[in-house]
Design an enzyme around this catalytic site. Structure first.
Site, short mmCIF file in Angstrom:
data_model
loop_
_atom_site.label_atom_id
_atom_site.label_comp_id
_atom_site.label_asym_id
_atom_site.label_seq_id
_atom_site.Cartn_x
_atom_site.Cartn_y
_atom_site.Cartn_z
N ARG A 76 -8.42 9.88 -19.81
CA ARG A 76 -8.47 8.43 -19.92
C ARG A 76 -7.19 7.82 -19.35
NH1 ARG A 76 -5.63 6.56 -24.53
NH2 ARG A 76 -5.06 8.19 -26.02
N CYS A 125 4.50 6.70 -12.79
CA CYS A 125 4.58 6.41 -14.22
C CYS A 125 5.96 6.75 -14.76
CB CYS A 125 3.52 7.21 -14.98
SG CYS A 125 3.40 6.78 -16.73
N CYS A 137 -3.74 5.90 -18.49
CA CYS A 137 -2.48 5.63 -19.19
C CYS A 137 -2.34 4.12 -19.42
CB CYS A 137 -1.32 6.14 -18.34
SG CYS A 137 0.31 5.73 -18.96
N TRP A 160 -9.84 -9.56 24.36
CA TRP A 160 -8.73 -10.06 23.55
C TRP A 160 -9.24 -10.63 22.23
CZ3 TRP A 160 -7.37 -14.38 20.94
CH2 TRP A 160 -6.06 -14.47 20.47
N ASP A 203 -2.73 -9.56 26.01
CA ASP A 203 -2.05 -10.59 25.25
C ASP A 203 -0.73 -10.92 25.96
OD1 ASP A 203 -1.85 -11.87 22.25
OD2 ASP A 203 0.13 -11.28 22.99
N TYR A 227 -8.73 -9.10 18.45
CA TYR A 227 -8.02 -9.89 17.43
C TYR A 227 -8.88 -10.01 16.17
CZ TYR A 227 -5.45 -13.58 15.07
OH TYR A 227 -4.76 -14.31 14.12
#
Length: 480
Positions: free
Chosen positions: A63, A38, A65, A420, A440, A424
């Site tokens: 509450r 902020c 911002c 594989w 892979d 994935y």
């Protein structure tokens, strides 16, 4: 994270984006809570209280911002088992699951008892799941009041409130203003026929790499890339289980460290789900610093690489099966034929974006020959139908809240799905950061070892091996 006051206050003073979404700071004098980033004047340390979630701050009477808008904070990615359970529950809550179900049903979805879920959730977020859900509904309503031209009634319904009266009463009690008073503090908006949201991330974020990854795999009719924008169609469940179809368009926001999501007005009744799916697809909960620390030199060339997730686990799984032992380009072509043959036609403002990917139930009733005639090998057609039947029956779930090990086992038990393909799918549909699709060919080539040695080498990158895979694939793009 453990909330050490000194560390948290140091992050607040530095407006450190690495901690955005990991904690919130409440200011005792104003009774307002903020994000660490902020830009308002930094409060004195003795006036600060630190909370693990926005819900925990609101339960204590703070509450949100209006300047930093806590509802825009990025999510929290975790890999620890209990943290992952709590985060999975939070994802389902943000997806609107507690609107149409109770806590016991949510716990059953996660395959745990509601008592265990309450305990883990309280430990992680500082509030109960029900309190968290209430805050998420209010923060979504606050976002819709600020960022859209929806009526207050439509905002209440889209946020999951059963009645306008209940919404007005709770909003006034929690935020000390009415929905109408909040709307009067924001600039008026002309109706545009679309919804617009900014979704924050922790920098760096390599948007060009994400577009390149998604673009190479874009399913014709369902997805498209236009310049620096990504578009796709969506089919999601809204309040009461009512299905909504439409489209989203995503590009970097003019604001710092956020993606801007435009969504068709037809998706207004399913906003929580749409935003949750977009966050998953673009990996907006990632902590790049944690990934970089684990990957070391491997991640230095592209520190902003993100793990592309999904908006539909079935779609990703079908795409993975179609991609077995063929090039990415060939699989993409076949996936486009599949979507046009079995998907649902819709109208969008974008030429060529005109189909929604088929549901699992629509594929489960087909015969292998129905799919094979569109250029799919018979064995893969059978695998797709078996997958569709498992999902349609409820025996298999493919979403980030699904249990990883059980889902991997269930996938590998299906015909035509090996390690594989299963990994994935886990990598993208389950958003599992430690997935490692092995063996892979590209990964083995990039590591420069034989398959067994490459698998052993991957241990050094746990629990972020999926990100290591992305970097290994990326490293080959530079080589002839």
């Amino acid at each position: 994270m453990d909330l050490d006051d000194t560390q948290c206050y140091r992050a607040v003073r530095a407006h450190d984006s690495r901690f955005d979404g990991r904690f919130f700071v409440g200011v005792r004098t104003t009774r307002i809570y903020c994000r660490p980033v902020c830009t308002a004047r930094t409060p004195l340390k003795h006036n600060c209280r630190f909370f693990p979630s926005a819900a925990a701050a609101e339960v204590q009477g703070f509450r949100p911002c209006l300047r930093c808008r806590p509802e825009l904070a990025p999510g929290y990615a975790v890999v620890d088992a209990n943290q992952r359970l709590a985060r999975s529950a939070a994802n389902l809550i943000e997806d609107g699951r507690l609107q149409d179900a109770n806590l016991a049903e949510l716990a059953r979805t996660l395959d745990v008892t509601d008592r265990h879920l309450r305990r883990v959730f309280q430990q992680e977020f500082g509030v109960s799941p029900v309190e968290y859900a209430q805050t998420q509904r209010l923060l979504l309503a606050k976002r819709l009041l600020t960022d859209t031209d929806l009526t207050v009634l439509d905002v209440a319904m889209a946020s999951g409130f059963a009645s306008l009266r209940r919404f007005n009463d709770l909003f006034r009690t929690r935020y000390r203003m009415t929905p109408g008073e909040l709307r009067r503090t924001t600039p008026s908006r002309e109706p545009t026929g679309r919804l617009t949201f900014d979704l924050a991330f922790r920098p760096p974020y390599d948007w060009e790499a994400m577009l390149a990854f998604l673009g190479r795999r874009a399913i014709a009719g369902v997805e498209q890339i236009d310049g620096r924008r990504y578009r796709r169609t969506m089919r999601v469940a809204g309040a009461g289980g009512k299905e909504a179809t439409g489209w989203i368009e995503v590009a970097p926001s003019p604001r710092r460290s956020a993606l801007r999501i435009h969504a068709s007005a037809s998706l207004a009744g399913a906003v929580p789900t749409v935003l949750a799916r977009a966050k998953c697809l673009f990996d907006l909960a990632c902590h790049p610093d944690q990934v970089a620390a684990a990957l070391g030199p491997l991640g230095e060339a592209h520190p902003g690489l993100r793990l592309a997730g999904s908006v539909d686990g079935f779609e990703i799984a079908v795409r993975a099966i179609l991609g077995q032992q063929v090039t990415v380009a060939a699989a993409t072509t076949i996936a486009g034929r599949f979507a046009r043959a079995f998907g649902t036609a819709i109208v969008t403002p974008f030429a060529g974006l005109d189909h929604v990917f088929p549901r699992a139930g629509e594929i489960a009733v087909l015969e292998p020959g129905d799919i094979a005639k569109h250029g799919v090998i018979a064995a893969r057609a059978r695998a797709i139908i078996a997958l569709a039947k498992a999902i349609d029956s409820g025996a298999l779930r493919l979403d980030p809240a699904a249990p990883v090990e059980a889902t991997l086992a269930a996938l590998e038990a299906l015909p035509g799905i090996g390690p594989w393909t299963a990994h994935y799918i886990a990598m993208r549909a389950l958003a599992w950061p430690d997935a490692f699709p092995h063996p892979d060919v590209a990964v083995i080539k990039a590591i420069g070892e034989k398959p067994r040695a490459a698998l052993a080498a991957s241990e050094q990158w746990r629990p972020w091996r999926a990100y290591a895979v992305l970097h290994l694939w990326k490293s080959l793009e530079k080589k002839p």
